[in-house]
Write a protein that holds these residues in place. Sequence first.
Motif, short mmCIF file in Angstrom:
data_model
loop_
_atom_site.label_atom_id
_atom_site.label_comp_id
_atom_site.label_asym_id
_atom_site.label_seq_id
_atom_site.Cartn_x
_atom_site.Cartn_y
_atom_site.Cartn_z
N TYR A 209 0.87 -1.19 0.00
CA TYR A 209 0.00 0.00 0.00
C TYR A 209 0.89 1.23 0.00
CZ TYR A 209 -3.78 -3.11 1.42
OH TYR A 209 -4.70 -4.14 1.46
N SER A 229 -1.21 0.64 -5.35
CA SER A 229 -0.13 -0.36 -5.35
C SER A 229 0.48 -0.34 -6.75
CB SER A 229 -0.64 -1.74 -4.94
OG SER A 229 -1.49 -2.24 -5.93
N ILE A 265 -7.59 0.28 1.81
CA ILE A 265 -7.09 -0.59 2.87
C ILE A 265 -8.25 -0.98 3.78
CG2 ILE A 265 -6.53 1.14 4.67
CD1 ILE A 265 -3.68 -0.15 4.77
#
Length: 363
Positions: A209, A229, A265
């Motif tokens: 991340y 990413s 996330i």
Amino acid sequence: MGEVKKERILEILDGYDKENITIATLGSHTSLHILNGAKEEGFRTAIVCEKGREVPYERFGVADEFIMVDQFKDIVNEEVQEKLRAMNAIVVPHGSFVAYAGLDNVEDKFNVPMFGNRDILRWEAERDLERKLLVNGNVRIPMKYDKPEDIDRAVMVKFPGARGGRGYFVASSFEEFNSKIEAMKARGWIEDEDVEQAHIEEYVSGCNYCIHYFYSALDDEVELMGMDSRYESSIDGFVRMPAKDQLDIDISPSYVVTGNHPVVIRESLLTQVFDIGDKLVKSAAELVKPGLNGPFCMQTLVNDNLEVVVFETSARTDGGTNTFMEGSAYTYLKYGSGMSMGRRVAREIKNGIERDELEKIIT
């Protein structure tokens, strides 16, 4: 060679027509959203562009002015600086700006007002300084090895400067380190002098991340802007092969970034995400006054203990911000749609002009 003094920059800024500020950058990296965001906030825009690389900026219509140069490093030439100052330019730095113009030139010769803290750019380029910033902030980072002979587990080997992953490799022993160094030298990706500067750290197995933040020096607030990413060549191509084919092929995969995709996330990890952003800002304020200012990025891996481990930082707009030119899941929560990193920078400059506090955000 005299270094660029803040007083000189503030003098130049003082002479600017604040009603007619131009936001300028170098034509590469993240300049599309920097310039598009500036236009959305009502600024004129200018791009310093290498001949032959102007096509995207013409096609997307993001620049009002083109300053064409033979090589990117010509941005520090006096005539280019004069053109920028004549258009009341504030330059927004990014990774290519630092890599192509040269850090020494940015620190010593570039007398044009820049958004952010130009002194912190060296702290992201030199791994020992970058590490000092993270250690001082008590941020979780991979274990570091002082010499290749000490390698006792999987490690990631990296080299200084903004090189987009080129020459990075994984090794598990001193012997493997040496053979991969030779392979990288044979490809012309690293030189002998790079080897002494190899940065060797514990290989953290986890999901990638890259977390993009904006620190507002005007409001003293850390904002979460987005995450991405990386697509990396040739490792991403390599891991798509069946395992038996990977074993048969004698190649050392590389980690050259070729693109980015947006990610979010797990929500329960956002507390850690804000915590590490706050810690880095606090650490930078202590070590590199006035500290971080504007965009920064923390490149992280999340392991299966759900720890966010930071392995690299950028002290300016990072390439992954290209994934949210229309805004991310996180900017949507704060701003609604349409907030790119470029637009957020332009809004900070606009707020600085309106509040007569530009000197807080310019170096």
